[in-house]
Every structure is written in structure tokens, then in C-alpha cells.
Design an enzyme around this catalytic site. Structure first.
Site, PDB file in Angstrom:
ATOM      1  N   GLU A 151       0.834  -1.193   0.000  1.00 64.10           N
ATOM      2  CA  GLU A 151       0.000   0.000   0.000  1.00 64.10           C
ATOM      3  C   GLU A 151       0.878   1.256   0.000  1.00 64.10           C
ATOM      4  O   GLU A 151       1.879   1.324   0.706  1.00 64.10           O
ATOM      5  CB  GLU A 151      -0.868  -0.031   1.257  1.00 64.10           C
ATOM      6  N   ASP A 201      12.995  -1.611  14.989  1.00 59.72           N
ATOM      7  CA  ASP A 201      13.884  -0.627  14.357  1.00 59.72           C
ATOM      8  C   ASP A 201      13.201   0.737  14.401  1.00 59.72           C
ATOM      9  O   ASP A 201      13.019   1.405  13.383  1.00 59.72           O
ATOM     10  CB  ASP A 201      14.190  -1.041  12.921  1.00 59.72           C
TER      11      ASP A 201
END
Length: 293
Positions: free
Chosen positions: A98, A201
């Protein structure tokens, strides 16, 4: 990369995914991280992001990224770009997802972001680790499961990275033994806490505001770990707005003394950066090792 045969191939993949004929009208380069090329695809089915990599790091890199995004999405904590499909064309890997339009942050962006990460961290598991290995940047991230955070952090994070940095010639031999000593002390440093699902992260390059101004997270390196790892990562390159941490602590208070453990939690991402990028991270890594040895 975008020669006519690849465009035709992608159109066929889109058509199969949507069960409807799809035409790619345009592809435009966009920012896609340090190790990938990225393009905005404008198609008859809408706009999508494609990331492309020359299969230099691992044939399943994008497959693991897609799995991580779906794990994050399943928690309904924060918005993530939803994966469509990934694959290999000749010698290059690709990943279609997306496309989320970036917008200005809403006034309570940081509160929503802090609350969302706190909600993410309430998702737990019976063990530290993950059912599969994945990647942190271009490095393989081992996720063998352990019953304690101390064992996991020592054996799956600090020691493998210290050895990898040493083999790449960016960490001296003397520090390997010192990292091992740190690993043996971890059970007395970290308080007991259940495993939390982590982004893995969480730095300023891996979140943004969507078209409505709400937080979006992406590029995960998920695993079940100590939630202080995400918080420490967020602080590594300047930190987030104070409202983020206030909202986080209001919804899921961190354990006492967490501030004193930040540098120890940052040792892993700093070893990652040292291994990938070399000397500029050396002094900080050695400073932390000496602090805890």
C-alpha cells in the site's frame, strides 16, 4: 529496472492479485530506505509502493518484511502499509505494498504515537524471540527463542553482532570477551518482564504521518523482546518529542531505572550500525562496552 517486460510482468501480478485487469500508468522514484530502490506506481487499481533490491542480502528479505508488517497490523495498534505481494524478477527482488500519502502531523500526533507503541508492546508471547529469523537493515537477525530476556539478548543479539563486527574488522578482539561478560550480567541488570512485540527498528526514518496526520510505522524488524529496546532505539538519534514518552508511560509505565539501561539497549543497534557502516560508531560502542563490562 522498469523496462517494458518488467512492467508487463508486474501488471500480470496485479491482475492476479485483484482478479481484475490492471494497467501501470506511471512509476516515479521515491525515498525507500538505505538498501532498496523504491517507486510510486500509479495503476488502474490505485497507487502502490514498490521496493526493489538486487537480491544482495537474502532471497526472503521482503517476505520477512511482509510478515512483520502483518504482525504489526494484527495488533491494531498503529497503521502500517499493508503488503500486497513480493517476488523475484530475473536477479532482482521486489515488494509491492500500500502507498500511504504523507501529510502534516495532527496536533496530538505524538500522544497518539506514544499510546500506539504502548499498545503494541502489550502484545506478548510465551518466549523471547520469533518463530522465524528476519533482517535488521541488510543483516540477518536471528530470533531463536529463549525463556529469558537475558539469554535472548546475549545469545541472539550482542554476541552474534560482536562476532560479525570483529570479522569485518571494525571491532577489536579484546571487546568480544568483554561483550560476553556483559551477557553474563544481564539477568541482574534487567528487571523481569514479559516479552513484548517490538517494531525492532523504531527510529525517525521508520515512521511518518499519513494523509490524515496520524502516525504510521513501517520497515519493521519484529520480534518478542524487552520493550525498552524500542524506547532506546527511539532515543538513539536525537529522540522523539517528549509527548511521545509521556503518553507511552501514561498507558504502559516503564520499569524503574529504565533510563539507566538505555545505553545497554542501544548497544545492539550501534553494533548493527558499526557492522554496516564502520568506524563512526566505534567510539560509542566501545564506550558502552567499557561502561558495563
Amino acid at each position: 529496472m522498469f523496462h517494458s517486460s518488467f512492467v508487463t510482468y508486474l501488471q500480470e501480478k496485479f491482475t492476479g492479485f485483484f482478479s481484475s485487469d490492471t494497467i501501470i500508468y506511471k512509476h516515479t522514484p521515491v525515498t525507500g530506505g538505505d538498501i532498496n530502490q523504491a517507486f510510486l506506481l500509479e495503476t488502474s487499481q490505485g497507487r502502490f509502493l514498490i521496493k526493489i533490491n538486487a537480491a544482495m542480502y537474502g532471497l526472503d528479505m521482503f517476505e520477512k518484511e511482509a510478515k512483520g508488517l502483518l504482525q504489526l497490523a494484527d495488533t491494531k495498534s498503529l497503521r502500517v502499509p499493508m503488503p500486497l505481494f513480493d517476488g523475484k524478477y530475473h536477479q532482482e527482488l521486489f515488494f509491492v505494498m500500500e502507498y500511504i500519502e504523507q501529510g502534516p502531523q495532527v496536533n496530538d500526533f505524538w500522544e497518539l504515537f506514544g499510546e500506539g507503541i504502548a499498545n503494541l508492546h502489550t502484545n506478548s508471547n510465551a518466549y523471547f524471540g520469533l518463530a522465524y529469523n528476519n533482517f535488521i537493515g541488510s543483516l540477518t537477525q536471528p530470533n531463536n527463542t529463549h525463556e529469558t530476556w537475558a539469554d535472548f539478548y546475549a545469545k541472539e543479539r550482542l554476541m552474534p553482532l560482536a562476532h560479525k563486527a570483529n570479522k569485518r574488522g571494525v571491532l577489536a578482539n579484546e571487546y568480544i570477551e568483554q561483550v560476553e561478560k556483559i551477557g553474563n550480567k544481564l539477568s541482574s541488570i534487567f528487571p523481569d518482564e514479559k516479552p513484548a512485540l517490538l517494531h525492532g527498528d523504531l527510529w525517525s526514518g521508520n515512521f511518518m504521518a499519513d494523509e490524515k496526520g496520524n502516525p504510521v510505522i513501517f520497515d519493521p524488524a519484529v520480534y518478542y523482546g524487552n520493550r525498552e529496546m524500542d524506547i532506546a532505539m527511539s532515543l538513539l538519534f536525537g529522540g522523539f518529542d517528549d509527548a511521545f514518552y509521556d503518553a507511552y508511560n501514561a498507558h504502559y509505565p516503564l520499569q524503574p531505572g529504565w533510563q539507566e539501561r538505555v545505553s545497554l539497549c542501544q548497544l545492539y543497534p550501534l553494533l548493527v550500525h558499526l557492522t554496516l557502516f564502520g568506524g563512526s560508531y566505534y567510539e560509542r560502542v566501545v564506550e558502552i562496552i567499557k561502561q558495563y563490562r
